[in-house]
Design a protein around this motif. Structure first.
Motif, PDB file in Angstrom:
ATOM      1  N   GLY A 228       9.946  -3.793   8.977  1.00 20.89           N
ATOM      2  CA  GLY A 228      11.204  -3.281   9.830  1.00 20.89           C
ATOM      3  C   GLY A 228      10.155  -1.660   9.708  1.00 20.89           C
ATOM      4  O   GLY A 228      11.419  -1.135  10.729  1.00 20.89           O
ATOM      5  N   HIS A 229       9.475  -1.202   9.692  1.00 21.26           N
ATOM      6  CA  HIS A 229       9.591   0.382   9.780  1.00 21.26           C
ATOM      7  C   HIS A 229       7.942   0.245  10.088  1.00 21.26           C
ATOM      8  O   HIS A 229       8.628   1.510  10.384  1.00 21.26           O
ATOM      9  CB  HIS A 229       9.301   0.612   8.187  1.00 21.26           C
ATOM     10  CG  HIS A 229      10.819   0.903   7.456  1.00 21.26           C
ATOM     11  ND1 HIS A 229      11.686   1.037   7.705  1.00 21.26           N
ATOM     12  CD2 HIS A 229      10.757  -0.702   6.668  1.00 21.26           C
ATOM     13  CE1 HIS A 229      12.643   0.980   6.429  1.00 21.26           C
ATOM     14  NE2 HIS A 229      11.929   0.259   6.009  1.00 21.26           N
TER      15      HIS A 229
ATOM     16  N   GLU B 233      -2.752   5.240   6.180  1.00 19.04           N
ATOM     17  CA  GLU B 233      -1.443   5.815   6.950  1.00 19.04           C
ATOM     18  C   GLU B 233      -0.304   5.603   6.636  1.00 19.04           C
ATOM     19  O   GLU B 233       0.325   7.054   6.659  1.00 19.04           O
ATOM     20  CB  GLU B 233      -1.765   5.588   8.954  1.00 19.04           C
ATOM     21  CG  GLU B 233      -3.207   5.820   8.930  1.00 19.04           C
ATOM     22  CD  GLU B 233      -3.765   7.318   9.481  1.00 19.04           C
ATOM     23  OE1 GLU B 233      -2.765   8.128   9.103  1.00 19.04           O
ATOM     24  OE2 GLU B 233      -4.832   7.684   9.729  1.00 19.04           O
ATOM     25  N   VAL B 234       0.769   5.047   6.645  1.00 25.57           N
ATOM     26  CA  VAL B 234       1.410   4.755   5.911  1.00 25.57           C
ATOM     27  C   VAL B 234       1.860   3.877   4.779  1.00 25.57           C
ATOM     28  O   VAL B 234       0.770   3.051   4.472  1.00 25.57           O
ATOM     29  CB  VAL B 234       2.139   4.210   7.667  1.00 25.57           C
ATOM     30  CG1 VAL B 234       2.581   5.299   8.143  1.00 25.57           C
ATOM     31  CG2 VAL B 234       2.064   3.416   7.837  1.00 25.57           C
ATOM     32  N   GLY B 235       2.831   4.591   3.813  1.00 25.68           N
ATOM     33  CA  GLY B 235       3.399   3.558   2.718  1.00 25.68           C
ATOM     34  C   GLY B 235       4.413   2.501   3.991  1.00 25.68           C
ATOM     35  O   GLY B 235       5.352   2.299   3.781  1.00 25.68           O
ATOM     36  N   THR B 236       3.938   0.725   2.958  1.00 21.84           N
ATOM     37  CA  THR B 236       5.178   0.347   4.129  1.00 21.84           C
ATOM     38  C   THR B 236       5.004  -1.263   2.640  1.00 21.84           C
ATOM     39  O   THR B 236       3.905  -1.186   2.228  1.00 21.84           O
ATOM     40  CB  THR B 236       4.400  -0.414   5.205  1.00 21.84           C
ATOM     41  OG1 THR B 236       3.086  -1.209   4.731  1.00 21.84           O
ATOM     42  CG2 THR B 236       3.910   0.234   5.856  1.00 21.84           C
TER      43      THR B 236
ATOM     44  N   SER C  56       8.618  -2.880   2.737  1.00 19.39           N
ATOM     45  CA  SER C  56       9.453  -3.781   2.957  1.00 19.39           C
ATOM     46  C   SER C  56       9.691  -3.396   4.482  1.00 19.39           C
ATOM     47  O   SER C  56       8.880  -2.836   5.218  1.00 19.39           O
ATOM     48  CB  SER C  56      10.845  -2.205   3.501  1.00 19.39           C
ATOM     49  OG  SER C  56      12.272  -2.708   3.438  1.00 19.39           O
TER      50      SER C  56
ATOM     51  N   PRO D 103       0.933  -1.269  -0.312  1.00 24.69           N
ATOM     52  CA  PRO D 103      -0.048  -0.139  -0.205  1.00 24.69           C
ATOM     53  C   PRO D 103       0.957   0.712  -0.029  1.00 24.69           C
ATOM     54  O   PRO D 103       1.494   1.116   0.637  1.00 24.69           O
ATOM     55  CB  PRO D 103      -0.934   0.165   1.086  1.00 24.69           C
ATOM     56  CG  PRO D 103       0.111  -1.130   1.941  1.00 24.69           C
ATOM     57  CD  PRO D 103       0.832  -1.658   0.787  1.00 24.69           C
ATOM     58  N   ASP D 104       0.272   2.497  -1.135  1.00 26.53           N
ATOM     59  CA  ASP D 104       0.610   3.054  -0.272  1.00 26.53           C
ATOM     60  C   ASP D 104       0.102   4.779  -0.515  1.00 26.53           C
ATOM     61  O   ASP D 104      -0.500   4.641  -0.314  1.00 26.53           O
ATOM     62  CB  ASP D 104       1.177   3.914  -2.198  1.00 26.53           C
ATOM     63  CG  ASP D 104       2.580   5.174  -2.444  1.00 26.53           C
ATOM     64  OD1 ASP D 104       2.326   6.298  -1.262  1.00 26.53           O
ATOM     65  OD2 ASP D 104       2.769   5.191  -3.272  1.00 26.53           O
ATOM     66  N   ARG D 105       0.459   5.375   0.514  1.00 32.34           N
ATOM     67  CA  ARG D 105      -0.309   6.051   1.927  1.00 32.34           C
ATOM     68  C   ARG D 105      -0.934   7.105   0.698  1.00 32.34           C
ATOM     69  O   ARG D 105      -1.706   8.587   0.816  1.00 32.34           O
ATOM     70  CB  ARG D 105       0.450   6.419   2.842  1.00 32.34           C
ATOM     71  CG  ARG D 105       1.370   7.505   2.577  1.00 32.34           C
ATOM     72  CD  ARG D 105       2.740   8.118   4.085  1.00 32.34           C
ATOM     73  NE  ARG D 105       1.411   9.053   4.795  1.00 32.34           N
ATOM     74  CZ  ARG D 105       1.204  10.221   4.695  1.00 32.34           C
ATOM     75  NH1 ARG D 105       1.541  10.749   3.562  1.00 32.34           N
ATOM     76  NH2 ARG D 105       0.176  11.167   4.860  1.00 32.34           N
TER      77      ARG D 105
END
Lengths: 217, 289
Positions: free
Chosen positions: A105-106, A98-101, A103, A89-91
């Motif tokens: 561990g972020h 809420e966040v693009g993830t 990778s 997903p890309d915020r």
């Protein structure tokens, strides 16, 4: 309804176990817990949900569409050119995300910063939730966030979907990796159990381990 | 420069409730008053640089303006993926402020040195990079950065020029003459000394990103020499793009790629990399012929 929507999302079968393992937790969050809706998606004092395990977001997309954050039709084009929905997903592209993830561990580090930012601005009602996979806990960056959140008694809730997918596993199980956190263990498909674990407000970091079927069984 | 940074950032925290400071133990002692006065937004996460950037990203997502600070090798090199994803990919920003770039920590060895920090940020989009040549250039950089949400890297150093120069993002001409020698930040005085009796134009910038390519096109003739305090050639791509279509020769001077396994002071390392006045003069005269 969400299950029907989930079936519409194709093209990312590799991550199907990862996606489907989260669907019940995500439904409980969006249907019963989070103070956020399409109308309040940009409100500064909204609750925050961060999907750290950004792979396999099919269930996430289905739940967001079901709650009206974006049109159902978007589900039919995941991963294609001009689709808003990627296999991560890309915020910037998806309302309500809420966040693009992707990778690993972020999400937990970002969640710690988010919870700190909400607190610094006096949004006492706003809660921060972050969803991780059990294998994702192998990333060292998570351990930095786990230790710091415990040390400063930061109220945020981490949900770990346990489908026993970590390559080496961990002695003592997942709670042993979260010293200083309060812990709830729940059946990852039991909506009432999940709701109870997520609804409690605490003055320290809280871990909810949602057990589901083993990935490799 | 570090003292100026601490004083200005401490004042910013007092004045502007949107600002936040995130440390990873480095400089926590000198920021003690700020940490004490603003426990909600002046934070020391311990020796956790990945988390420092993640926390900065989370603070920015809630609308705050985080300042993150550490040694350049830990702030930039170690946390590179967090800088890429927790800030850039989220379409948010922060103000990263480093000490210990290049060979400032000469006696500490290569573990505490980062000649490649600006080159690393050059792989990412949208970063403003500021390299003050004098401590008096620092406060304006920090205060300007508080008023927006962009991604800013401010690289503080031990080496300083005798005087401060404001450049407002434009190349500032200090001497007019023949071929252009562009000095970045603390390289200026050494460049002026090295070219004292040469027919060259000397220009200065403390904001190498975005590079003032328009100014570069106006000032550069057939020959251009860039002197940077970080990895030699870091700006080669930008100079090449700026002068694309114009026949030119370029010389890029900066820190060498090979690790110097010796200690001493930053001045010893500057000499070893040919970045003192004598070394610069040798390279520049050889290039100009």
């Amino acid at each position: 309804m969400t299950v029907t929507m989930l079936r519409r999302l194709t093209g990312d079968e590799k991550h199907a176990p990862s996606a489907h393992s989260t669907v019940d937790v995500l439904r409980v969050l969006y249907e019963r817990v989070l103070r956020v809706s399409p109308e309040t998606a940009d409100a500064p004092d909204r609750d925050r949900f961060l999907l750290s395990k950004g792979h396999g977001p099919a269930a996430y997309y289905a739940v967001l569409a079901d709650r009206g954050f974006f049109p159902d039709e978007w589900l039919d084009t995941m991963g294609r050119w001009h689709s808003r929905l990627g296999t991560h997903p890309d915020r910037v592209l998806i309302p309500g995300v809420e966040v693009g993830t992707g990778s690993l561990g972020h999400g937990l580090g970002l969640a710690v910063g988010t919870a700190l930012g909400l607190r610094a601005q006096g949004f006492a009602e706003a809660r921060t939730f972050v969803l991780l996979g059990d294998a994702e806990l192998d990333e060292g960056s998570n351990h930095e966030a786990i230790a710091y959140a415990a040390a400063i008694r930061l109220p945020l809730t981490a949900i770990v979907i346990d489908n026993r997918s970590a390559t080496h596993g961990w002695p003592g199980g997942i709670p042993a990796r979260f010293p200083g956190w309060s812990v709830a263990l729940v059946d990852g498909h039991d909506h009432d159990q999940i709701e109870r674990a997520l609804s409690v407000r605490r003055e320290q970091p809280h871990l909810v381990v949602a057990a589901v079927e083993a990935k490799w069984s | 420069m570090r003292e100026t940074f601490v004083a200005t950032t401490t004042a910013l925290l007092d004045e502007d409730p949107r600002t936040a400071l995130v440390l990873a133990d480095i400089s926590a002692d000198v920021f003690a008053p700020a940490l004490r006065r603003h426990p909600d937004r002046a934070l020391n996460v311990g020796i956790r640089e990945q988390l420092m950037v993640g926390v900065g990203g989370g603070l920015a997502l809630t609308g705050m303006r985080p300042y993150l600070h550490s040694y350049a090798p830990f702030l930039i090199d170690r946390a590179y993926e967090q800088i890429k994803l927790d800030l850039g990919h989220q379409d948010t920003g922060a103000v990263l402020v480093s000490i210990g770039g290049s060979y400032d920590a000469a006696a500490a060895g290569y573990t505490h040195q980062s000649p490649g920090d600006v080159a690393l940020l050059d792989t990412l989009d949208g970063w403003t990079v500021q390299v003050p040549g004098h401590r008096d250039e620092v406060p304006a950089m920090l205060r300007t950065a508080a008023r927006h949400d962009d991604r800013v890297y401010i690289r503080l150093g031990l080496q300083e020029n005798a005087r401060a120069h404001a450049d407002a993002g434009r190349l500032r001409v200090l001497r007019r003459g023949g071929p252009l020698v562009l000095a970045v930040g603390p390289m200026l005085d050494q460049v002026l000394a090295a070219t004292r009796d040469l027919d060259v134009t000397v220009a200065y910038t403390n904001t190498p990103r975005p590079l003032d390519v328009e100014g570069l096109r106006l000032l550069a003739g057939a020959e251009v020499i860039l002197v940077e305090p970080y990895l030699a050639g870091t700006s080669a791509r930008l100079v090449s793009e700026a002068l694309s279509g114009i026949p030119h020769r370029a010389l890029h001077l900066g820190v060498g790629r090979a690790e110097i396994r010796d200690y001493g002071t930053w001045a010893d390392h500057a000499r070893a990399h040919g970045l003192d006045a004598a070394g610069l003069r040798t390279s520049i005269t050889a290039f100009l012929g």
